[in-house]
Design a protein around this motif. Structure first.
Motif, PDB file in Angstrom:
ATOM      1  N   THR A 215       2.054   1.714  -3.824  1.00  0.00           N
ATOM      2  CA  THR A 215       0.763   2.160  -4.541  1.00  0.00           C
ATOM      3  C   THR A 215       0.300   3.828  -4.163  1.00  0.00           C
ATOM      4  N   GLY A 216       0.517   3.992  -3.087  1.00  0.00           N
ATOM      5  CA  GLY A 216       0.355   5.199  -2.251  1.00  0.00           C
ATOM      6  C   GLY A 216       1.272   6.403  -2.746  1.00  0.00           C
TER       7      GLY A 216
ATOM      8  N   PHE B  83       0.996  -1.295  -0.067  1.00  0.00           N
ATOM      9  CA  PHE B  83       0.087  -0.158   0.263  1.00  0.00           C
ATOM     10  C   PHE B  83       0.862   1.227   0.195  1.00  0.00           C
TER      11      PHE B  83
ATOM     12  N   ASN C 193       0.309   9.531  -5.178  1.00  0.00           N
ATOM     13  CA  ASN C 193       0.444  10.686  -4.717  1.00  0.00           C
ATOM     14  C   ASN C 193       1.185  11.762  -5.830  1.00  0.00           C
TER      15      ASN C 193
END
Length: 513
Positions: free
Chosen positions: A211-212, A208, A216
């Motif tokens: 992918t975050g 996560f 962003n």
């Protein structure tokens, strides 16, 4: 591309067992074996012929299969993260421009209100139903494709094009994000199965986080594209136009209507320049969709079946299950404050300050600055929690918010470009502090109901954005800033009470629950 599945791992283990069962194992008394060896009656088999070699071959085959699954799964994680970064570069860049390019009659604000209202309804009722119908991968593909209608509507912006397009985007948003979360979570568990070093919790955080990070980046690329195009294509007169005899008010004094006469600065850039931005954004959507179609594998069948077995209104129940908790209602204001802040940055600040003060071509650069500061401040905020806790950081974030609001109330926008970037940077830092600390607190405060807690976080954030854009149509900027100022202080006070309840609970004091 052929899809991978969890059954690959099961098949690998089954094959290994079968091969081991088929191996002929010869056992003998240890003394007899040694005697035969000494007499030369028998000789040792070479490694290439013996059981050791066979064990080594089997181990190598299993290791190869595990490495292949690991590479394929990380490929899928990268594809979904990169595709979301590309598609939301287009949506985020266009959202930041709405109050400037569709300022007539408040159409831009109205379209954003419609997006968030539709998203709220979608989040309560649609995710599980859509995913059960289409499956996880096709939900991601189809919902991403739905976003294309938004830039298409901006070619001919009107109430008859923008509002329906906004409804479509809002309804697609919640199934899109829910399916993305399911896919990334499933990928993390597959990676855990083929890894001997990381547990599920560590792998979930790692995947996560990756992918975050990719997602962003959308705030940087999308706003950079729009700002660069306008800067290159607009003439000085088009960048900051003033009608003869018309008095516009910028900043806090900007009002939608005063005695029937609008004082709001509204001069959209030429459609020829905006069309270039829209074509680029539509191209980004197509690139993202093609990546998802050809490079993203379907989830394993057991994962898909588990989703189909989930009750149809599970997401609705999860969201509402905490509504009976009075402490959640005390956290609602600070959750809404995030949406209010987004509305101020993408709406009032973009239109009444940046566009009105220095021109629409700076909107993308200013919002980009906010995203960069948000990214830079997020990680240090997480580290500081260990040393100074959550409440001091939230208090600092709200205090910075209030300072920025006071500056915006007192400042009459001028041509000092650096001030616009400083204010945007301040909004970015504030956003990072409050989001990081509030998310971590929700995870700790509701350890047995994390899905319900975060569902409420996104729901009330969307409500805040909806309210913020709606206020922009009804009030002068100054009135909205005063409301936001008071709301932030109330939100912080209520959060502090819940923080105290949490600390008492951790100490085991009765009556704190």
């Amino acid at each position: 591309m052929p899809g991978y599945s969890r059954s690959m791992l099961d098949a690998a283990e089954d094959n290994e067992d079968i091969e081991m069962e088929e191996m002929t194992v010869f056992t003998a008394d240890e003394e007899k074996v040694n005697l035969l060896l000494q007499e030369g009656t028998v000789t040792k088999r070479t490694d290439s012929e013996g059981d050791v070699a066979e064990d080594s071959d089997n181990s190598t085959a299993v290791s190869h299969r595990r490495r292949k699954t690991k590479r394929q799964t990380w490929k899928n994680v990268f594809v979904i993260g990169f595709a979301f970064m590309i598609s939301f570069s287009a949506y985020g860049g266009l959202q930041a421009l709405q109050s400037s390019i569709n300022c007539n009659e408040g159409l831009g604000f109205a379209s954003l209100i419609t997006v968030y209202m539709s998203l709220i309804l979608s989040g309560l009722f649609l995710p599980n139903a859509v995913i059960r119908l289409l499956g996880v991968k096709w939900t991601i593909v189809c919902c991403t494709a739905c976003y294309i209608v938004y830039p298409l509507a901006n070619f001919r912006p009107s109430w008859y094009t923008m509002i329906p397009a906004s409804v479509v985007v809002g309804l697609a948003a919640s199934p899109l994000w829910t399916s993305e979360g399911i896919y990334v979570s499933a990928s993390a568990y597959i990676l855990t199965d083929v890894s001997d070093k990381e547990n599920a919790g560590a792998m979930l955080g790692r995947v996560f986080g990756f992918t975050g990070f990719l997602f962003n980046l959308h705030g940087i690329f999308g706003n950079f594209i729009s700002a660069t195009v306008y800067r290159e294509l607009l003439t000085p007169e088009e960048r900051h136009h003033e009608e003869p005899g018309v008095v516009y008010t910028c900043g806090a004094s900007n009002c939608r209507d005063t005695n029937g006469n609008s004082t709001s600065y509204c001069y959209p850039p030429p459609l020829s320049a905006t069309a270039v931005v829209l074509v680029i954004f539509i191209s980004l959507y197509f690139v993202a969709i093609l990546m998802l179609l050809f490079f993203l594998d379907k989830l394993p069948e057991d994962k898909e079946q588990r989703i189909k077995d989930t009750p149809l209104l599970a997401s609705t129940v999860q969201t509402m299950i905490l509504w009976k908790d009075y402490r959640l209602w005390m956290l609602v204001p600070i959750m809404m404050s995030d949406g209010l802040r987004v509305g101020v940055l993408n709406g009032d600040f973009s239109e009444s300050y940046v566009s009105c003060g220095i021109g629409v071509e700076y909107v993308g650069y200013v919002v980009l600055c906010s995203f960069i500061m948000q990214a830079l401040a997020s990680y240090p905020s997480g580290l500081l929690t260990k040393y100074i806790g959550r409440l001091p950081q939230l208090a600092f974030g709200v205090a910075l918010d209030c300072v920025l609001i006071i500056v915006m109330l007192l400042w009459d926008p001028d041509d000092r470009v650096e001030l616009y970037f400083l204010i945007a940077a301040g909004w970015g830092v504030t956003h990072a502090l409050i989001i990081v600390q509030l998310k971590s607190f929700l995870g700790l405060f509701y350890p047995d109901k994390p899905s319900a807690a975060f569902a409420n976080f996104h729901l009330w954030g969307a409500v805040g954005s909806c309210v913020s854009f709606a206020m922009s149509l009804m009030f002068c900027v100054s009135t909205k800033l005063y409301i936001l100022f008071c709301f932030q202080l109330i939100a912080l006070a209520l959060y502090a009470v819940v923080e105290c309840i949490f600390k008492k609970r951790e100490k085991g004091k009765p009556g704190s629950l």
